[in-house]
Design a protein around this motif. Structure first.
Motif, PDB file in Angstrom:
ATOM      1  N   ARG A 103     -16.707 -21.472  21.977  1.00 49.42           N
ATOM      2  CA  ARG A 103     -17.364 -20.289  21.421  1.00 49.42           C
ATOM      3  C   ARG A 103     -18.873 -20.492  21.365  1.00 49.42           C
ATOM      4  O   ARG A 103     -19.368 -21.619  21.319  1.00 49.42           O
ATOM      5  CB  ARG A 103     -16.809 -19.984  20.027  1.00 49.42           C
ATOM      6  CG  ARG A 103     -15.370 -19.541  20.093  1.00 49.42           C
ATOM      7  CD  ARG A 103     -14.812 -19.202  18.735  1.00 49.42           C
ATOM      8  NE  ARG A 103     -13.391 -18.900  18.857  1.00 49.42           N
ATOM      9  CZ  ARG A 103     -12.534 -19.018  17.889  1.00 49.42           C
ATOM     10  NH1 ARG A 103     -12.924 -19.406  16.688  1.00 49.42           N
ATOM     11  NH2 ARG A 103     -11.255 -18.744  18.085  1.00 49.42           N
ATOM     12  N   ALA A 104     -19.607 -19.374  21.385  1.00 50.07           N
ATOM     13  CA  ALA A 104     -21.072 -19.367  21.322  1.00 50.07           C
ATOM     14  C   ALA A 104     -21.704 -20.066  22.535  1.00 50.07           C
ATOM     15  O   ALA A 104     -22.805 -20.596  22.439  1.00 50.07           O
ATOM     16  CB  ALA A 104     -21.576 -19.993  20.018  1.00 50.07           C
ATOM     17  N   GLN A 105     -21.013 -20.043  23.672  1.00 48.43           N
ATOM     18  CA  GLN A 105     -21.531 -20.625  24.898  1.00 48.43           C
ATOM     19  C   GLN A 105     -21.533 -19.628  26.054  1.00 48.43           C
ATOM     20  O   GLN A 105     -21.657 -20.015  27.214  1.00 48.43           O
ATOM     21  CB  GLN A 105     -20.722 -21.877  25.274  1.00 48.43           C
ATOM     22  CG  GLN A 105     -20.823 -22.973  24.226  1.00 48.43           C
ATOM     23  CD  GLN A 105     -20.148 -24.236  24.678  1.00 48.43           C
ATOM     24  OE1 GLN A 105     -20.438 -24.749  25.771  1.00 48.43           O
ATOM     25  NE2 GLN A 105     -19.246 -24.743  23.866  1.00 48.43           N
ATOM     26  N   GLY A 106     -21.376 -18.340  25.736  1.00 47.34           N
ATOM     27  CA  GLY A 106     -21.432 -17.315  26.764  1.00 47.34           C
ATOM     28  C   GLY A 106     -20.086 -16.965  27.389  1.00 47.34           C
ATOM     29  O   GLY A 106     -20.022 -16.074  28.236  1.00 47.34           O
ATOM     30  N   VAL A 107     -19.025 -17.637  26.981  1.00 41.60           N
ATOM     31  CA  VAL A 107     -17.711 -17.390  27.572  1.00 41.60           C
ATOM     32  C   VAL A 107     -17.226 -15.978  27.238  1.00 41.60           C
ATOM     33  O   VAL A 107     -16.799 -15.225  28.123  1.00 41.60           O
ATOM     34  CB  VAL A 107     -16.684 -18.450  27.109  1.00 41.60           C
ATOM     35  CG1 VAL A 107     -15.292 -18.133  27.647  1.00 41.60           C
ATOM     36  CG2 VAL A 107     -17.125 -19.846  27.539  1.00 41.60           C
ATOM     37  N   GLY A 108     -17.281 -15.603  25.967  1.00 46.54           N
ATOM     38  CA  GLY A 108     -16.818 -14.279  25.554  1.00 46.54           C
ATOM     39  C   GLY A 108     -17.574 -13.164  26.247  1.00 46.54           C
ATOM     40  O   GLY A 108     -16.975 -12.189  26.730  1.00 46.54           O
TER      41      GLY A 108
END
Length: 163
Positions: A103-108
């Motif tokens: 999470r919070a790494q651009g995946v979403g």
């Protein structure tokens, strides 16, 4: 941005999508609702039961070693069996889940964009979703063009126009 790629979801991804429903339901830090209880709840289990139906579409994020790390997909629901974010027949509703470490790494964001592109190519005019109040993803959805169209209890229904 972290190193990952996006691929289409396949029928064999059903188990992983169920894992992502559990991740989505347990978004709060320390939340540990058990998988069987979440998937037995029709509100959550309906997002994966019988995957992959003819109109189901999705994308999966994978790490460099090919391990699935997140997914988003959509389904069509009818007015007779609405989901949490149902707005109208013919408007697909999406659900998204990302493993906590990713999470919070651009995946979403990458997943949302890829699914929106897919929905647009398939001729859909809108996508809908449901999000609990306080969920950190609420701002992600807003930044990707989703707007709140209804609130009920502790949830917002959000819609994004695709055209």
């Amino acid at each position: 941005m972290a190193d990952f790629s996006i691929r289409p979801a396949h029928p064999a991804d059903g188990g992983f999508l169920a894992d992502m429903v559990v991740e989505a339901a347990n978004w709060r830090a320390g939340s540990t609702r058990p998988r069987p209880a979440i998937l037995a709840d029709a509100r959550h289990g309906g997002y994966v039961a019988g995957w992959q139906r003819p109109a189901d579409r999705g994308v999966v994020a994978v790490d460099p070693d090919g391990r699935s790390i997140g997914a988003t997909w959509f389904r069509l629901f009818g007015a007779d069996r609405p989901s949490m974010g149902f707005v109208a027949a013919g408007v697909p509703e999406l659900i998204i889940g990302v493993r906590p470490i990713w999470r919070a790494q651009g995946v979403g964001r990458a997943l949302l964009r890829a699914l929106a592109d897919r929905a647009r190519l398939e001729g859909y005019a809108r996508l809908a979703l449901s999000v609990e109040h306080g969920n950190f993803a609420h701002e992600l959805y807003r930044s990707e063009g989703f707007t709140v169209v209804a609130s009920s209890g502790d949830r917002d229904t959000m819609v994004r126009a695709l055209r």
